[in-house]
Design a protein around this motif. Sequence first.
Motif, PDB file in Angstrom:
ATOM      1  N   TYR A   3       0.861  -1.186   0.000  1.00 15.73           N
ATOM      2  CA  TYR A   3       0.000   0.000   0.000  1.00 15.73           C
ATOM      3  C   TYR A   3       0.890   1.226   0.000  1.00 15.73           C
ATOM      4  CZ  TYR A   3      -3.135   3.586   1.806  1.00 15.73           C
ATOM      5  OH  TYR A   3      -3.840   4.727   1.983  1.00 15.73           O
ATOM      6  N   TYR A   4       0.812   2.020  -1.043  1.00  9.55           N
ATOM      7  CA  TYR A   4       1.642   3.205  -1.183  1.00  9.55           C
ATOM      8  C   TYR A   4       0.969   4.362  -0.482  1.00  9.55           C
ATOM      9  CZ  TYR A   4       4.538   6.712  -3.481  1.00  9.55           C
ATOM     10  OH  TYR A   4       5.400   7.736  -3.736  1.00  9.55           O
ATOM     11  N   SER A   5       1.298   4.556   0.783  1.00 13.16           N
ATOM     12  CA  SER A   5       0.551   5.491   1.624  1.00 13.16           C
ATOM     13  C   SER A   5       0.902   6.952   1.396  1.00 13.16           C
ATOM     14  CB  SER A   5       0.778   5.145   3.100  1.00 13.16           C
ATOM     15  OG  SER A   5       2.149   5.239   3.416  1.00 13.16           O
ATOM     16  N   PHE A   7       0.772   8.467  -1.417  1.00 13.82           N
ATOM     17  CA  PHE A   7      -0.096   8.984  -2.466  1.00 13.82           C
ATOM     18  C   PHE A   7      -1.288   9.675  -1.830  1.00 13.82           C
ATOM     19  CE2 PHE A   7      -2.702   9.157  -6.153  1.00 13.82           C
ATOM     20  CZ  PHE A   7      -1.795   9.230  -7.178  1.00 13.82           C
ATOM     21  N   SER A  15       3.341  12.250  -4.765  1.00 11.27           N
ATOM     22  CA  SER A  15       2.632  11.083  -5.258  1.00 11.27           C
ATOM     23  C   SER A  15       3.312  10.471  -6.462  1.00 11.27           C
ATOM     24  CB  SER A  15       1.196  11.467  -5.612  1.00 11.27           C
ATOM     25  OG  SER A  15       0.543  11.942  -4.473  1.00 11.27           O
ATOM     26  N   PHE A  18       3.648   5.966  -8.455  1.00 13.25           N
ATOM     27  CA  PHE A  18       3.479   4.855  -7.532  1.00 13.25           C
ATOM     28  C   PHE A  18       3.852   3.502  -8.119  1.00 13.25           C
ATOM     29  CE2 PHE A  18      -0.534   4.375  -9.637  1.00 13.25           C
ATOM     30  CZ  PHE A  18      -0.949   3.093  -9.413  1.00 13.25           C
ATOM     31  N   GLN A  31      -3.794   1.286  -4.244  1.00 13.40           N
ATOM     32  CA  GLN A  31      -4.011   2.576  -3.595  1.00 13.40           C
ATOM     33  C   GLN A  31      -5.472   2.697  -3.215  1.00 13.40           C
ATOM     34  OE1 GLN A  31      -1.948   5.147  -2.705  1.00 13.40           O
ATOM     35  NE2 GLN A  31      -3.781   5.986  -1.778  1.00 13.40           N
ATOM     36  N   CYS A  33      -8.727   4.598  -2.817  1.00 15.73           N
ATOM     37  CA  CYS A  33      -9.329   5.801  -3.401  1.00 15.73           C
ATOM     38  C   CYS A  33     -10.840   5.745  -3.215  1.00 15.73           C
ATOM     39  CB  CYS A  33      -9.033   5.897  -4.894  1.00 15.73           C
ATOM     40  SG  CYS A  33      -7.313   6.061  -5.320  1.00 15.73           S
ATOM     41  N   VAL A  42      -4.318   8.507  -9.402  1.00 19.59           N
ATOM     42  CA  VAL A  42      -3.729   7.176  -9.563  1.00 19.59           C
ATOM     43  C   VAL A  42      -3.672   6.795 -11.039  1.00 19.59           C
ATOM     44  CG1 VAL A  42      -4.063   4.717  -9.108  1.00 19.59           C
ATOM     45  CG2 VAL A  42      -4.334   6.377  -7.265  1.00 19.59           C
TER      46      VAL A  42
END
Length: 133
Positions: A3-5, A7, A15, A18, A31, A33, A42
């Motif tokens: 999980y790319y936190s 962003f 951001s 990713f 991600q 959203c 994204v």
Amino acid sequence: MYYYSIFSTKNKEKSGDFPKYGKLFFIPIYQKCIGDRAMDMVIEAAAKSPYRKDNKKGRHGIVHCQITNPRILQGMKDQDLLAYIQPVFIDLDMNTVEPAIGAQRMDKVYAWKSMLDMGIHTSGGSDAPVVSF
């Protein structure tokens, strides 16, 4: 899954790209959203990513996918982004979404059938431990 936190709609400059992290660590990125702006960001990051050129179907995805529109759905399809959906939120959000976004946008909330009709890959989950069945 990673999980790319970082962003965030508030930190667009951070951001960036990713999917880069997925290639570096050989793992898919997903991600969370809920809003349409986050989904736009994204999709834009995936489209601009030089790391996606070697592996366009890197199985990256978006969690929740709550508020969409035809442009967002087409972007998800074009970038082959997965939709990780949680049906449990229909009941939880039933009385809160419309006052927040307005009745005119409700036809594109949780547009899962549209995603399936367009060929967007979807999978269902519970979002546990945040929400239990």
